[in-house]
Design an enzyme around this catalytic site. Structure first.
Site, PDB file in Angstrom:
ATOM      1  N   LYS A 280       0.829  -1.207   0.070  1.00 48.33           N
ATOM      2  CA  LYS A 280      -0.026   0.070   0.127  1.00 48.33           C
ATOM      3  C   LYS A 280       0.929   1.162   0.242  1.00 48.33           C
ATOM      4  O   LYS A 280       2.220   1.325   0.596  1.00 48.33           O
ATOM      5  CB  LYS A 280      -0.810   0.056   1.300  1.00 48.33           C
ATOM      6  N   ARG A 354     -10.368 -11.669   2.627  1.00 49.39           N
ATOM      7  CA  ARG A 354     -10.939 -12.718   2.320  1.00 49.39           C
ATOM      8  C   ARG A 354     -10.407 -13.857   2.231  1.00 49.39           C
ATOM      9  O   ARG A 354     -10.915 -15.163   2.189  1.00 49.39           O
ATOM     10  CB  ARG A 354     -11.852 -12.162   0.805  1.00 49.39           C
TER      11      ARG A 354
END
Ligand code: BES
Ligand code: ZN
Ligand code: ZN
Length: 498
Positions: A280, A354
């Site tokens: 990120k 996820r």
């Protein structure tokens, strides 16, 4: 600072305290939300006129009591217009009362519950006030050197009720409000704790501690990397591969006698999300210690579950790991097998939540519960869709979704349902595996994440809460939610369970 609330049965005007707090409705002429008479009424009218006090929600006026009541000072807190009144008004008033008590360094206050329409029971009004007071009193100050030197002061708010008959019920609602607030603050503490302290092992230790404190009512299993491997948790371990910290899979259970239902609560437990190899940018990484807020909510509920004593069996499931780009880190294009046998292709290493949840949900489904609820700071896309205050709800079961909406409406935590439509299913199809963790499309990201999770619940009634927005407060705007971890989800889960 320790705060305690109690119900008061004596006349609030003839009880000694540092401060007497009264609500005021915003009307043409502001009106005290209690039948005040004589000298007290005259004094308050004069003070409000002098100060131009309108009674708008959250407005505060402090004045001397001039001997009209036994308390030394009087606080007037605006309640806004009667037509907008609700539990939220009371939560905010509670928080403002606690904060001002602290600011004035007072040790005791009396809060006179407003007389409201018959739509609201006194117990509900008292509970909302107490919940707000306890939540508003929260501060994460363990690393603030100056504040830590200060002595803790005991503060008390006496909640005055008109009819003494229901005093016991009021006491009960106040103590249940305290449980909800304490469980929420437990979650806040975990989220606010820096990621270098709050590592996966730290979450496992909290779970072990909760079980130890429960005197046998909560049990816990903690699996290390080896044990997870034996259980086939290839998805979870793929995310853990790049991390310096050891991963742990945590399973808490609470099984009260005579329970007829079983509920599994699953929390995303990424203790720090760097994004992995697809790292990120700095700004996006700044608050990524929050990425275990789902896990924190589950631990928060369990921290008080014995006292809350729901009549259902409750399981708490957390796959805890960092998402880091260390040696061995999983790579785009990699393929792993989850515990339910499905293969997952990695489209993006920053869609790690996820992937870990694939195993948590598979594990939860094997317990064959009546319902699975997961909480996850899952997607930035959900924040684009719903903003910072609203959590996304997705479910394969209408009834379960409705129940959660009801629980959330009660707690004032905002959630909104997004559709898990088949039309987007192609976006999670893998080129070389059963499913893919990221489609590469910028659109509908919260929903595609939800569809991905659905692959692992084995058709069991399931609801997913994407709490990426509301798990963290960017600023102090709500008096009962200071900047930082909010403990979002804890109160609605408690409402759901009881
Ligand atoms: N933990 C983040 C989601 C998040 C973002 C939480 C902002 C709180 C605030 C999650 O793991 C993530 O990085 N999601 C990606 C998914 C994408 C790569 C498909 C996102 O939302 O950008
Ligand atoms: Zn991520
Ligand atoms: Zn994440």
């Amino acid at each position: 600072m320790t705060l305690k609330l109690k119900a008061l049965k004596n006349n609030p005007f003839k009880t000694k305290a540092d401060i007497l707090i009264l609500g005021v409705w915003n009307e043409k002429k502001p009106r005290v939300a209690y039948n005040v008479k004589g000298q007290l009424a005259a004094l308050l009218t004069e003070e409000m006129e002098d100060a131009g006090f309108k009674g708008s929600e959250g407005e505060i006026l402090v004045c001397g009591s001039a001997g009209t009541v036994f308390a030394k000072k009087i606080f007037l807190i605006g309640l806004g217009e009667v037509k907008n009144f609700g539990a939220e008004t009371m939560r905010r008033t509670g928080a403002l009362s606690a904060k001002n008590l602290k600011m004035k360094k007072a040790s005791s206050a009396i809060y006179v519950l407003p007389e409201v329409s018959k739509n609201y029971q006194t117990t509900q009004v008292a509970a909302a006030f107490a919940e707000g007071a306890y939540l508003g009193n929260y501060k994460f100050s363990k690393y603030k050197s100056e504040e830590n030197k200060k002595q803790t002061r005991e503060q008390e708010i006496l909640v005055a009720v008109k009819s003494v008959a229901n005093l016991k019920q009021i006491e009960t609602s106040i103590s249940r409000a305290r449980l909800r607030a304490d469980a929420t603050c437990y979650a806040r503490d975990l989220v606010n704790e820096p990621a270098s302290i709050c590592v996966p092992k730290h979450l496992a230790e909290h779970a072990l501690e909760i079980a130890k404190e429960s005197k046998g009512k909560v049990s816990v299993k903690v699996f290390n990397r080896e044990e997870c491997k034996k259980r086939g948790m290839g998805a979870f371990l793929s995310v853990a591969a790049g991390a310096g910290e050891e991963p742990y899979f945590i399973h808490l259970s609470y099984k009260p006698k005579g329970a007829k239902k079983k509920i599994a609560l699953v929390g995303k437990g990424i203790t720090f999300d760097s994004g992995g190899l697809q790292i990120k940018p700095g700004e996006s990484m700044a608050t990524m210690k929050l990425d275990m807020a789902g896990a924190a909510a589950v631990l928060g509920v369990f921290s008080k579950i014995v006292e809350i004593s729901p009549k259902v069996e409750v399981h708490g499931i957390i796959a805890a790991t960092e998402n880091m780009p260390g040696p061995g880190a999983y790579k785009p294009g990699d393929i792993f097998r989850a515990m339910n046998g499905k293969t997952i292709e990695i489209g993006h290493t920053d869609a790690e939540g996820r992937v870990t949840l694939a195993d948590s949900l598979s594990y939860a489904a094997r317990l064959k519960p009546e319902a699975i609820i997961d909480l996850a700071t899952l997607t930035g896309a959900c924040m684009v869709a719903l903003g910072e205050e609203v959590g996304g709800l997705m479910s394969n079961n209408g009834l379960l979704a409705e129940k959660l909406k009801e629980a959330a409406a009660q707690s004032g935590e905002k959630i909104w349902e997004l559709p898990l439509i088949r039309e987007y299913h192609h976006l999670i199809r893998g080129a070389h595996a059963d499913v893919k963790n990221s489609s590469g499309s910028r659109y509908g990201g919260a929903i595609t994440a939800g569809l991905f999770l659905e692959e692992f619940v084995n058709n069991i009634p399931w609801a997913h809460l994407d709490i990426a927005g509301p798990a963290w407060a960017e600023r102090d705007t709500n008096p009962y939610m200071p900047l930082g971890g909010t403990g979002f989800g804890v109160r609605m889960l408690i409402n759901f369970l009881i």
